[in-house]
Design a protein around this motif. Structure first.
Motif, short mmCIF file in Angstrom:
data_model
loop_
_atom_site.label_atom_id
_atom_site.label_comp_id
_atom_site.label_asym_id
_atom_site.label_seq_id
_atom_site.Cartn_x
_atom_site.Cartn_y
_atom_site.Cartn_z
N UNK A 29 -8.52 -19.55 -7.51
CA UNK A 29 -9.45 -19.18 -7.67
C UNK A 29 -9.54 -17.72 -7.62
N UNK A 30 -9.44 -17.21 -5.91
CA UNK A 30 -10.16 -16.20 -5.80
C UNK A 30 -9.46 -16.40 -4.32
N UNK A 31 -9.70 -14.80 -3.82
CA UNK A 31 -8.45 -14.95 -2.01
C UNK A 31 -10.09 -14.51 -1.35
N UNK A 32 -10.12 -14.81 -0.09
CA UNK A 32 -10.66 -14.61 1.12
C UNK A 32 -9.84 -13.82 1.57
N UNK A 33 -10.89 -12.42 2.34
CA UNK A 33 -10.03 -12.21 3.83
C UNK A 33 -11.33 -11.91 4.50
N UNK A 34 -10.91 -12.05 5.70
CA UNK A 34 -11.60 -11.86 7.00
C UNK A 34 -11.66 -11.07 7.65
N UNK A 35 -10.36 -9.69 7.25
CA UNK A 35 -10.89 -8.60 7.88
C UNK A 35 -9.29 -8.31 8.67
N UNK A 36 -9.78 -7.18 9.05
CA UNK A 36 -8.44 -5.98 9.48
C UNK A 36 -7.70 -6.05 8.77
N UNK A 37 -8.21 -5.47 7.27
CA UNK A 37 -6.50 -4.24 6.75
C UNK A 37 -6.17 -3.46 7.62
N UNK A 38 -7.00 -2.98 8.28
CA UNK A 38 -6.62 -1.73 8.49
C UNK A 38 -6.46 -0.45 7.74
N UNK A 39 -5.70 0.20 6.91
CA UNK A 39 -5.43 1.41 5.88
C UNK A 39 -5.56 0.57 4.75
N UNK A 40 -6.74 1.52 4.30
CA UNK A 40 -7.65 1.12 2.79
C UNK A 40 -6.17 0.79 2.27
N UNK A 41 -6.16 1.65 1.56
CA UNK A 41 -4.32 1.40 0.59
C UNK A 41 -3.88 0.44 1.45
N UNK A 42 -3.36 -0.64 1.92
CA UNK A 42 -3.14 -1.52 1.78
C UNK A 42 -3.31 -2.44 1.11
N UNK A 43 -5.13 -2.43 0.90
CA UNK A 43 -5.58 -3.61 -0.28
C UNK A 43 -4.66 -2.99 -1.91
N UNK A 44 -4.25 -2.89 -1.95
CA UNK A 44 -3.35 -2.26 -3.53
C UNK A 44 -2.69 -2.95 -3.72
N UNK A 45 -2.07 -4.43 -2.33
CA UNK A 45 -1.14 -4.40 -2.41
C UNK A 45 -2.25 -6.07 -2.94
N UNK A 46 -2.86 -5.78 -2.87
CA UNK A 46 -4.05 -7.62 -3.63
C UNK A 46 -3.59 -7.55 -5.20
N UNK A 47 -3.44 -5.75 -5.45
CA UNK A 47 -3.59 -6.18 -6.71
C UNK A 47 -3.26 -7.74 -7.82
N UNK A 48 -3.88 -7.69 -8.61
CA UNK A 48 -3.59 -9.26 -9.38
C UNK A 48 -4.41 -10.69 -8.87
N UNK A 49 -4.87 -10.62 -7.67
CA UNK A 49 -5.77 -11.70 -7.48
C UNK A 49 -7.33 -11.04 -7.52
N UNK A 50 -8.51 -12.07 -7.86
CA UNK A 50 -9.65 -11.84 -7.00
C UNK A 50 -9.82 -11.46 -5.49
N UNK A 51 -10.51 -10.62 -5.16
CA UNK A 51 -10.55 -10.31 -3.69
C UNK A 51 -11.17 -10.23 -2.79
N UNK A 52 -11.94 -11.34 -2.23
CA UNK A 52 -13.29 -10.90 -1.72
C UNK A 52 -13.26 -10.85 -0.20
N UNK A 53 -14.13 -10.74 0.63
CA UNK A 53 -13.73 -10.12 2.04
C UNK A 53 -14.85 -9.14 2.92
N UNK A 54 -14.80 -9.68 4.02
CA UNK A 54 -15.60 -9.10 5.03
C UNK A 54 -14.78 -7.82 6.31
#
Ligand code: NI
Length: 161
Positions: A29-54
Motif C-alpha cells: 500500500x505504501x513504502x516506508x524508507x528509514x533514511x540515508x538516501x544521500x543524493x536527493x536525485x535518487x529519490x526519483x527512482x521511487x516514482x510509482x510507489x507511495x513513499x513515506x520517509x524519515x
C-alpha cells in the motif's frame, strides 16, 4: 495492509529500481524508507510507489530531499514519524542514536518500531514490541535486502535484492 520497508539505499539506483519493482509485485500500500538516501536525485527512482520517509544521518540536503519527495507525491516526515494502522502503533526512526532507538523499542508505547542505519536485517520481539530493521538496500557491509510487513497478521517477509 502491506507495507514495503526499505533503508540505507545510499544512491544505489539499480537496487532502488529493483525494490520498487518488488514492492509493486507484492502490491504494497505504501513504502516506508528509514533514511540515508544521500543524493536527493535518487529519490526519483521511487516514482510509482507511495513513499513515506524519515531522514538518516547522511541526509544533509534536507530542503532538496523534501522537494524530491514532493515531486513524486511522497512525504518525508522529519527525523521521527509515528502512525497507526490496523490498530498497530508504529514508530519510525533512522536509528542514528542507538540509545534513542532502544528507548523507542523498550518504552512499550509502540507495537512496531522500524529503524535502519546498522545495515543489518533484523526482526526481533522485545516485550510486546516488534523491532524491524530491513537492512540495507544498497548492500554494503551486508547483503541487499528489503522487508514486506503485513499489518493484519504481523508477518514479515525478507526479500533479497
Ligand atoms: Ni545511517
Amino acid at each position: 495492509m502491506k507495507i514495503g520497508i526499505i533503508s540505507d539505499t545510499h544512491d544505489h539506483i539499480p537496487n532502488i529500481k529493483k525494490s520498487v519493482q518488488i514492492f509493486k509485485e507484492k502490491e504494497v500500500d505504501f513504502v516506508l524508507h528509514l533514511g540515508d538516501y544521500i543524493n536527493p536525485a535518487a529519490v526519483n527512482a521511487f516514482n510509482g510507489v507511495k513513499l513515506i520517509g524519515v531522514f538518516g544521518n547522511n541526509d544533509g540536503d534536507k530542503p532538496r530531499l523534501i522537494q524530491a519527495f514532493g515531486n513524486i507525491g511522497g512525504e518525508i516526515k522529519g527525523d521521527f514519524h509515528e502512525f497507526e494502522i490496523d490498530g498497530l502503533k508504529f514508530a519510525c526512526y533512522h536509528g542514528t542514536e542507538r540509545g534513542l532507538k532502544n528507548a523507542l523499542v523498550e518504552c512499550g508505547k509502540y507495537d512496531v518500531v522500524v529503524y535502519g542505519h546498522t545495515h543489518e536485517c533484523k526482526n526481533k520481539v522485545i516485550g510486546n514490541t516488534l523491532a524491524l530493521n530491513p537492512g540495507t538496500a544498497h548492500g554494503f557491509w551486508n547483503k541487499a535486502t528489503v522487508l514486506i510487513f503485513d499489518t493484519e497478521n504481523k508477518d514479515t517477509e525478507i526479500v533479497n535484492l
